[in-house]
Motif scaffolding. Structure first.
Motif, PDB file in Angstrom:
ATOM      1  N   UNK A  91       0.836  -1.201   0.000  1.00 17.25           N
ATOM      2  CA  UNK A  91       0.000   0.000   0.000  1.00 17.25           C
ATOM      3  C   UNK A  91       0.875   1.257   0.000  1.00 17.25           C
ATOM      4  N   UNK A  92       1.926   1.225   0.819  1.00 17.91           N
ATOM      5  CA  UNK A  92       2.812   2.396   0.894  1.00 17.91           C
ATOM      6  C   UNK A  92       3.464   2.680  -0.452  1.00 17.91           C
ATOM      7  N   UNK A  93       3.816   1.626  -1.176  1.00 19.38           N
ATOM      8  CA  UNK A  93       4.441   1.788  -2.491  1.00 19.38           C
ATOM      9  C   UNK A  93       3.407   1.982  -3.609  1.00 19.38           C
ATOM     10  N   UNK A  94       2.115   1.936  -3.225  1.00 20.12           N
ATOM     11  CA  UNK A  94       1.004   2.101  -4.170  1.00 20.12           C
ATOM     12  C   UNK A  94       0.991   1.039  -5.256  1.00 20.12           C
ATOM     13  N   UNK A  95       1.377  -0.174  -4.874  1.00 22.03           N
ATOM     14  CA  UNK A  95       1.329  -1.287  -5.831  1.00 22.03           C
ATOM     15  C   UNK A  95      -0.093  -1.508  -6.338  1.00 22.03           C
ATOM     16  N   UNK A  96      -1.084  -1.325  -5.449  1.00 24.36           N
ATOM     17  CA  UNK A  96      -2.485  -1.527  -5.845  1.00 24.36           C
ATOM     18  C   UNK A  96      -2.877  -0.606  -7.005  1.00 24.36           C
ATOM     19  N   UNK A  97      -2.344   0.620  -7.003  1.00 26.42           N
ATOM     20  CA  UNK A  97      -2.662   1.551  -8.100  1.00 26.42           C
ATOM     21  C   UNK A  97      -1.979   1.121  -9.402  1.00 26.42           C
ATOM     22  N   UNK A  98      -0.766   0.585  -9.283  1.00 25.86           N
ATOM     23  CA  UNK A  98      -0.055   0.075 -10.470  1.00 25.86           C
ATOM     24  C   UNK A  98      -0.819  -1.112 -11.063  1.00 25.86           C
ATOM     25  N   UNK A  99      -1.276  -1.993 -10.179  1.00 27.37           N
ATOM     26  CA  UNK A  99      -1.995  -3.187 -10.654  1.00 27.37           C
ATOM     27  C   UNK A  99      -3.334  -2.808 -11.284  1.00 27.37           C
ATOM     28  N   UNK A 100      -3.956  -1.741 -10.780  1.00 30.47           N
ATOM     29  CA  UNK A 100      -5.207  -1.278 -11.392  1.00 30.47           C
ATOM     30  C   UNK A 100      -4.940  -0.737 -12.790  1.00 30.47           C
ATOM     31  N   UNK A 101      -3.823  -0.016 -12.945  1.00 32.84           N
ATOM     32  CA  UNK A 101      -3.438   0.471 -14.272  1.00 32.84           C
ATOM     33  C   UNK A 101      -3.189  -0.713 -15.214  1.00 32.84           C
ATOM     34  N   UNK A 102      -2.541  -1.740 -14.676  1.00 32.30           N
ATOM     35  CA  UNK A 102      -2.270  -2.935 -15.468  1.00 32.30           C
ATOM     36  C   UNK A 102      -3.576  -3.605 -15.880  1.00 32.30           C
ATOM     37  N   UNK A 103      -4.498  -3.749 -14.931  1.00 36.17           N
ATOM     38  CA  UNK A 103      -5.792  -4.384 -15.214  1.00 36.17           C
ATOM     39  C   UNK A 103      -6.531  -3.637 -16.328  1.00 36.17           C
ATOM     40  N   UNK A 104      -6.391  -2.308 -16.331  1.00 38.94           N
ATOM     41  CA  UNK A 104      -7.071  -1.491 -17.353  1.00 38.94           C
ATOM     42  C   UNK A 104      -6.480  -1.686 -18.747  1.00 38.94           C
ATOM     43  N   UNK A 105      -5.261  -2.243 -18.807  1.00 41.39           N
ATOM     44  CA  UNK A 105      -4.637  -2.512 -20.108  1.00 41.39           C
ATOM     45  C   UNK A 105      -5.055  -3.873 -20.679  1.00 41.39           C
ATOM     46  N   UNK A 106      -5.703  -4.704 -19.846  1.00 39.44           N
ATOM     47  CA  UNK A 106      -6.138  -6.025 -20.332  1.00 39.44           C
ATOM     48  C   UNK A 106      -7.426  -5.873 -21.133  1.00 39.44           C
TER      49      UNK A 106
END
Length: 270
Positions: free
Chosen positions: A1-16
């Protein structure tokens, strides 16, 4: 959460392109196995190189049809929407497989996934020849269905012409149109003339000013159309049962191909 991995993964999900790949994207967790990490990085790099040289593959139209395929495999009959989804998924699998053929001389860490893809043009074409939309089976589905529908159209045309051209009914009609009630052709008759048109009354307008009568002269023809409609339904049921059985025979291959395509979709999204 501190590194905002969840936001990166959401961006990734939006590319699928498909929901299952998006779900996989959001479940990714940090990895500490160096060999596995190197493998994942190699897959991403290989996908990047392929896209740079050959453009991106299209996964458009792919959906999870596993439940439908397993039901078909067990002897169930698929509905038209399910059949269209199977065809769309097969088209996407074939598209990705064909895309890879442009670069098959280039060896990558993705090869075993591409090799898992099993395009099935036979089933894809069978569905395309059978289903027009979620509501309609094509005339090309079978010779028998095409013949039955020709008879229905011919019989319907005879009834309509008989009702519209008949001088007997013209002066009693509310409008010079032919409509249907309960699948039978009827004419709208002014309520005050209901006893002048011999036949069966099927309905009345909300105001009561119009009654819908099936003239006695077309009862037999309407009966013929009803029998043909029943024949049409029986033939459609037979067609869908046979097609579902054929699809069920390929269930395992289609499901495996879909899973490999979902993984590829995620890697190319990365």
């Amino acid at each position: 959460k501190a590194l905002e991995l969840d936001k990166i993964l959401l961006q990734l999900a939006n590319e699928t392109t498909c929901p299952d790949a998006a779900e996989l994207a959001q479940k990714i967790e940090p990895d500490t196995d160096i060999r596995h990490v190197e493998r994942l990085l190699q897959e991403t790099d290989d996908a990047f190189v392929l896209m740079a040289k050959y453009g991106a593959p299209s996964f458009y139209g792919m959906t999870n049809v596993t439940n439908a395929l397993r039901r078909a495999e067990a002897g169930g009959v698929l509905n038209l929407a399910e059949l269209l989804s199977v065809a769309a998924t097969l088209r996407a699998i074939r598209s990705v497989s064909d895309w890879r053929k442009k670069s098959e001389s280039v060896k990558t860490a993705l090869d075993y996934r591409f090799e898992t893809l099993q395009p099935n043009k036979f089933i894809e074409d069978r569905i395309s020849m059978t289903v027009v939309s979620e509501e309609e089976v094509a005339d090309t589905a079978s010779v028998a269905l095409a013949a039955i529908r020709r008879k229905i159209r011919a019989a319907s045309l005879r009834v309509r012409e008989q009702l519209i051209r008949s001088q007997t009914y013209q002066k009693y009609l509310q409008e010079a149109i032919v409509t249907q009630r309960g699948g039978r052709y009827v004419v709208p008759v002014k309520a005050e003339f209901r006893n002048e048109v011999k036949g069966l009354m099927h309905d009345a307008s909300g105001s009561g000013a119009t009654v819908f009568i099936e003239p006695i002269g077309v009862v037999e023809a309407n009966n013929e159309i009803r029998v043909l409609r029943s024949d049409e339904k029986d033939e459609i049921d037979r067609i869908l049962t046979e097609l579902s059985r054929e699809i069920g025979e390929f269930a395992d291959g289609i499901i495996q191909s879909y899973r490999a395509a979902v993984e590829l979709n995620l890697i190319f999204a990365k």
